[in-house]
Design a protein around this motif. Structure first.
Motif, PDB file in Angstrom:
ATOM      1  N   LEU A   1      48.454  39.863  72.052  1.00 23.62           N
ATOM      2  CA  LEU A   1      47.014  40.139  72.090  1.00 23.62           C
ATOM      3  C   LEU A   1      46.456  40.376  70.700  1.00 23.62           C
ATOM      4  O   LEU A   1      45.322  39.981  70.391  1.00 23.62           O
ATOM      5  CB  LEU A   1      46.721  41.358  72.972  1.00 23.62           C
ATOM      6  N   ASN A   2      47.246  41.038  69.850  1.00 21.76           N
ATOM      7  CA  ASN A   2      46.769  41.356  68.505  1.00 21.76           C
ATOM      8  C   ASN A   2      46.626  40.129  67.617  1.00 21.76           C
ATOM      9  O   ASN A   2      46.106  40.228  66.509  1.00 21.76           O
ATOM     10  CB  ASN A   2      47.706  42.372  67.855  1.00 21.76           C
ATOM     11  N   GLN A   3      47.083  38.985  68.083  1.00 24.13           N
ATOM     12  CA  GLN A   3      46.928  37.745  67.336  1.00 24.13           C
ATOM     13  C   GLN A   3      45.688  36.959  67.784  1.00 24.13           C
ATOM     14  O   GLN A   3      45.472  35.850  67.317  1.00 24.13           O
ATOM     15  CB  GLN A   3      48.185  36.891  67.495  1.00 24.13           C
ATOM     16  N   SER A   4      44.905  37.558  68.661  1.00 19.48           N
ATOM     17  CA  SER A   4      43.713  36.890  69.184  1.00 19.48           C
ATOM     18  C   SER A   4      42.452  37.633  68.752  1.00 19.48           C
ATOM     19  O   SER A   4      42.448  38.866  68.695  1.00 19.48           O
ATOM     20  CB  SER A   4      43.776  36.841  70.717  1.00 19.48           C
ATOM     21  N   PRO A   5      41.360  36.917  68.467  1.00 19.41           N
ATOM     22  CA  PRO A   5      40.127  37.601  68.045  1.00 19.41           C
ATOM     23  C   PRO A   5      39.460  38.391  69.166  1.00 19.41           C
ATOM     24  O   PRO A   5      38.688  39.317  68.908  1.00 19.41           O
ATOM     25  CB  PRO A   5      39.226  36.460  67.568  1.00 19.41           C
ATOM     26  N   GLU A   6      39.740  38.030  70.412  1.00 23.68           N
ATOM     27  CA  GLU A   6      39.169  38.746  71.555  1.00 23.68           C
ATOM     28  C   GLU A   6      40.258  39.014  72.588  1.00 23.68           C
ATOM     29  O   GLU A   6      41.171  38.213  72.762  1.00 23.68           O
ATOM     30  CB  GLU A   6      38.052  37.928  72.225  1.00 23.68           C
ATOM     31  N   ASN A   7      40.138  40.127  73.280  1.00 26.77           N
ATOM     32  CA  ASN A   7      41.076  40.454  74.344  1.00 26.77           C
ATOM     33  C   ASN A   7      40.336  40.605  75.672  1.00 26.77           C
ATOM     34  O   ASN A   7      40.077  39.636  76.353  1.00 26.77           O
ATOM     35  CB  ASN A   7      41.844  41.730  74.010  1.00 26.77           C
ATOM     36  N   TYR A   8      39.962  41.832  75.979  1.00 21.07           N
ATOM     37  CA  TYR A   8      39.349  42.115  77.294  1.00 21.07           C
ATOM     38  C   TYR A   8      37.830  41.996  77.301  1.00 21.07           C
ATOM     39  O   TYR A   8      37.222  41.889  78.368  1.00 21.07           O
ATOM     40  CB  TYR A   8      39.736  43.523  77.752  1.00 21.07           C
ATOM     41  N   PHE A   9      37.234  42.005  76.116  1.00 23.94           N
ATOM     42  CA  PHE A   9      35.771  41.986  76.039  1.00 23.94           C
ATOM     43  C   PHE A   9      35.303  40.947  75.021  1.00 23.94           C
ATOM     44  O   PHE A   9      35.958  40.712  74.009  1.00 23.94           O
ATOM     45  CB  PHE A   9      35.238  43.373  75.656  1.00 23.94           C
ATOM     46  N   ALA A  10      34.168  40.343  75.320  1.00 21.10           N
ATOM     47  CA  ALA A  10      33.601  39.313  74.442  1.00 21.10           C
ATOM     48  C   ALA A  10      32.903  39.960  73.263  1.00 21.10           C
ATOM     49  O   ALA A  10      32.127  40.910  73.431  1.00 21.10           O
ATOM     50  CB  ALA A  10      32.625  38.447  75.225  1.00 21.10           C
ATOM     51  N   ALA A  11      33.174  39.448  72.082  1.00 23.81           N
ATOM     52  CA  ALA A  11      32.574  40.018  70.880  1.00 23.81           C
ATOM     53  C   ALA A  11      31.054  39.861  70.871  1.00 23.81           C
ATOM     54  O   ALA A  11      30.344  40.689  70.309  1.00 23.81           O
ATOM     55  CB  ALA A  11      33.173  39.366  69.641  1.00 23.81           C
ATOM     56  N   LYS A  12      30.547  38.817  71.525  1.00 27.72           N
ATOM     57  CA  LYS A  12      29.109  38.548  71.450  1.00 27.72           C
ATOM     58  C   LYS A  12      28.276  39.534  72.246  1.00 27.72           C
ATOM     59  O   LYS A  12      27.149  39.872  71.864  1.00 27.72           O
ATOM     60  CB  LYS A  12      28.809  37.125  71.897  1.00 27.72           C
TER      61      LYS A  12
ATOM     62  N   THR B   1      39.588  36.318  82.711  1.00 25.31           N
ATOM     63  CA  THR B   1      39.382  34.886  82.484  1.00 25.31           C
ATOM     64  C   THR B   1      39.826  34.429  81.094  1.00 25.31           C
ATOM     65  O   THR B   1      39.926  33.221  80.857  1.00 25.31           O
ATOM     66  CB  THR B   1      37.897  34.532  82.667  1.00 25.31           C
ATOM     67  N   ASN B   2      40.072  35.355  80.188  1.00 20.54           N
ATOM     68  CA  ASN B   2      40.483  34.997  78.835  1.00 20.54           C
ATOM     69  C   ASN B   2      41.909  34.437  78.881  1.00 20.54           C
ATOM     70  O   ASN B   2      42.857  35.142  79.234  1.00 20.54           O
ATOM     71  CB  ASN B   2      40.442  36.241  77.941  1.00 20.54           C
ATOM     72  N   PRO B   3      42.113  33.163  78.529  1.00 22.33           N
ATOM     73  CA  PRO B   3      43.455  32.577  78.605  1.00 22.33           C
ATOM     74  C   PRO B   3      44.461  33.286  77.710  1.00 22.33           C
ATOM     75  O   PRO B   3      45.655  33.304  78.006  1.00 22.33           O
ATOM     76  CB  PRO B   3      43.237  31.122  78.181  1.00 22.33           C
ATOM     77  N   THR B   4      43.996  33.872  76.619  1.00 22.47           N
ATOM     78  CA  THR B   4      44.902  34.603  75.730  1.00 22.47           C
ATOM     79  C   THR B   4      45.528  35.783  76.459  1.00 22.47           C
ATOM     80  O   THR B   4      46.741  36.023  76.355  1.00 22.47           O
ATOM     81  CB  THR B   4      44.151  35.100  74.485  1.00 22.47           C
ATOM     82  N   VAL B   5      44.715  36.514  77.192  1.00 21.06           N
ATOM     83  CA  VAL B   5      45.216  37.675  77.929  1.00 21.06           C
ATOM     84  C   VAL B   5      46.179  37.223  79.025  1.00 21.06           C
ATOM     85  O   VAL B   5      47.270  37.782  79.185  1.00 21.06           O
ATOM     86  CB  VAL B   5      44.054  38.484  78.536  1.00 21.06           C
ATOM     87  N   ARG B   6      45.784  36.193  79.754  1.00 19.42           N
ATOM     88  CA  ARG B   6      46.633  35.709  80.845  1.00 19.42           C
ATOM     89  C   ARG B   6      47.976  35.178  80.326  1.00 19.42           C
ATOM     90  O   ARG B   6      49.045  35.499  80.864  1.00 19.42           O
ATOM     91  CB  ARG B   6      45.904  34.605  81.629  1.00 19.42           C
ATOM     92  N   ASN B   7      47.921  34.388  79.264  1.00 16.59           N
ATOM     93  CA  ASN B   7      49.156  33.825  78.710  1.00 16.59           C
ATOM     94  C   ASN B   7      50.092  34.925  78.215  1.00 16.59           C
ATOM     95  O   ASN B   7      51.313  34.867  78.433  1.00 16.59           O
ATOM     96  CB  ASN B   7      48.830  32.861  77.566  1.00 16.59           C
TER      97      ASN B   7
END
Length: 418
Positions: free
Chosen positions: A201-212, A220-226
């Motif tokens: 997770l720490n290698q991704s710009p977003e985790n559980y919440f959208a920065a915008k 729904t974030n594929p990074t979290v799921r993967n």
């Protein structure tokens, strides 16, 4: 600092009591308090500061991670009890930028003149663009700590460059975990699914919440799921020691050599040493982390408005975060500087750690520093992140499979937001 040091209930209570008392000035000296969690390595620096400033007396309050941050929330809400200088871990910075009315704007003391002192991403973390909440301490760029002797027993390469080539990404990490287990079934490959998951997770710009817009995207974030399915898959195969970082079980697992790898920011090396003792010295090594560079941990020194001496508090925070002090902390305690002039310093780059097989930790941890980007945590990260950690724990104790645990984690996270 990412370091979380658990203390006894009695010690925590005593420190909490101290936190409720604000020292008064006496004997012509200005008394300042600085509150940190875990050990920042500040004791010798504070002694040095007091010698340089004989009119200043500094009290250092140290509590564990949770006690510190929960205590700060209470102190800010009640309007009393906060230290003059307070460390805040990076995951809480978005939350406290929203409560900036409780803090001194360090720009009013000239902090913006120091902006170029830090890596751009680190400076950006501590400000909303106008208001400067804090001055950066360390950072937590990731590496992979591994046991050379356990790798050798499993027939895997042990040279740190060869290990880096063997495990260039997390899919390769999972494949290597299976190879390791096939040869050494009585030893686990990772300390816990949670550590692998967090590193990814720490290698991704977003985790559980959208920065915008801070909307929840955890489901729904594929990074979290993967990250969840890869780490959960390793756990489901019984390849983790189910030892949560910094617990007693984790300390025992390190001492007994119960697992072979852990994704480790620089500040964690001292914890591994303390847990392993002399018995594991020279058995550990350090190489590059699988995947992209990522950051885990790092803090900021802030000045709450409650301080009766904001100028002196700022001066202390500025001195503690100055390049000279950040260099001392790395060479003495392995606390990685967040300032380019320091982590590119030849003495830092050449620094090796004999406990970790003379690994060139200065080069390894500094290598990705310029490319690091903090991941957006969101204002309610602390509400939902534990649900995913608990779900991984249910996989490790075999009460749920990966699919069930994922579905429950997403549902419980959404419920926590309501």
């Amino acid at each position: 600092m990412g370091t979380i040091i658990r203390r006894t209930a009695a010690a925590a209570a005593a420190l909490a009591l101290l936190a409720a008392c604000s020292p008064s000035d006496a004997g012509g000296k200005t008394k300042l308090t600085i509150a940190t969690f875990g050990e920042f390595g500040y004791e010798p620096l504070i002694a040095e500061y007091q010698k340089l400033h004989p009119d200043i007396e500094v009290q250092n309050r140290v509590t564990d991670f949770d006690t510190h941050h929960k205590g700060l929330a209470t102190q800010l809400a009640t309007g009393h009890g906060a230290a003059d200088v307070v460390a805040i871990e990076e995951q809480y910075i978005p939350q406290y930028l929203k409560a900036k009315d409780k803090f001194v704007d360090l720009a009013s003391f000239g902090a913006r003149d120091l902006e170029n002192q830090w890596a751009p991403w680190k400076w950006a973390q501590g400000t909303d663009g106008d208001f400067v909440l804090g001055l950066g301490t360390d950072m937590g760029s990731l590496a992979l700590c591994y046991r050379r002797d356990l790798f050798a027993a499993a027939g895997l390469p042990t040279d740190r460059d060869a290990v880096a080539k063997l495990i260039p990404d997390w899919n390769a990490y999972a494949t290597t975990a299976q190879r390791f287990t096939d040869k050494t079934p009585n030893v686990k490959f990772a300390d816990s699914a949670g550590t692998v998951y967090t590193a990814m997770l720490n290698q991704s710009p977003e985790n559980y919440f959208a920065a915008k817009d801070d909307s929840f995207i955890g489901g729904t974030n594929p990074t979290v799921r993967n990250a969840f399915f890869l780490s959960g898959g390793i756990a489901q195969k019984g390849q983790t020691a189910a030892a949560t970082t910094f617990t007693q079980a984790w300390n025992v697992a390190i001492k007994q050599g119960s697992f072979a790898t852990i994704a480790c920011p620089a500040w964690m090396l001292s914890q591994i040493k303390q847990a392993g003792g002399d018995g594991t010295s020279g058995k550990w090594d350090v190489t590059t982390v699988p995947g992209a560079s990522g950051n885990q941990g790092g803090s900021f020194l802030t000045v709450p408005k409650q301080s009766e001496h904001p100028q002196q508090a700022y001066d202390l925070a500025r001195w503690l975060t100055a390049p000279e002090q950040q260099k001392k902390l790395f060479l003495s305690d392995g606390i990685l500087p967040s300032e380019p002039a320091v982590y590119k310093d030849p003495q830092v780059l050449e620094h090796k750690d004999p406990y970790f097989g003379d690994a060139p930790i200065g080069k390894i941890f500094a290598a990705s520093a310029d490319s690091l980007r903090p991941n957006y945590r969101g204002l309610h990260d602390a509400d939902v992140r534990p649900e995913f950690g608990r779900a991984l724990g249910r996989i490790e104790d075999k009460t749920e499979n990966v699919d069930q645990a994922w579905a429950d984690a997403v549902q419980q996270a959404q419920a926590a937001l309501k």
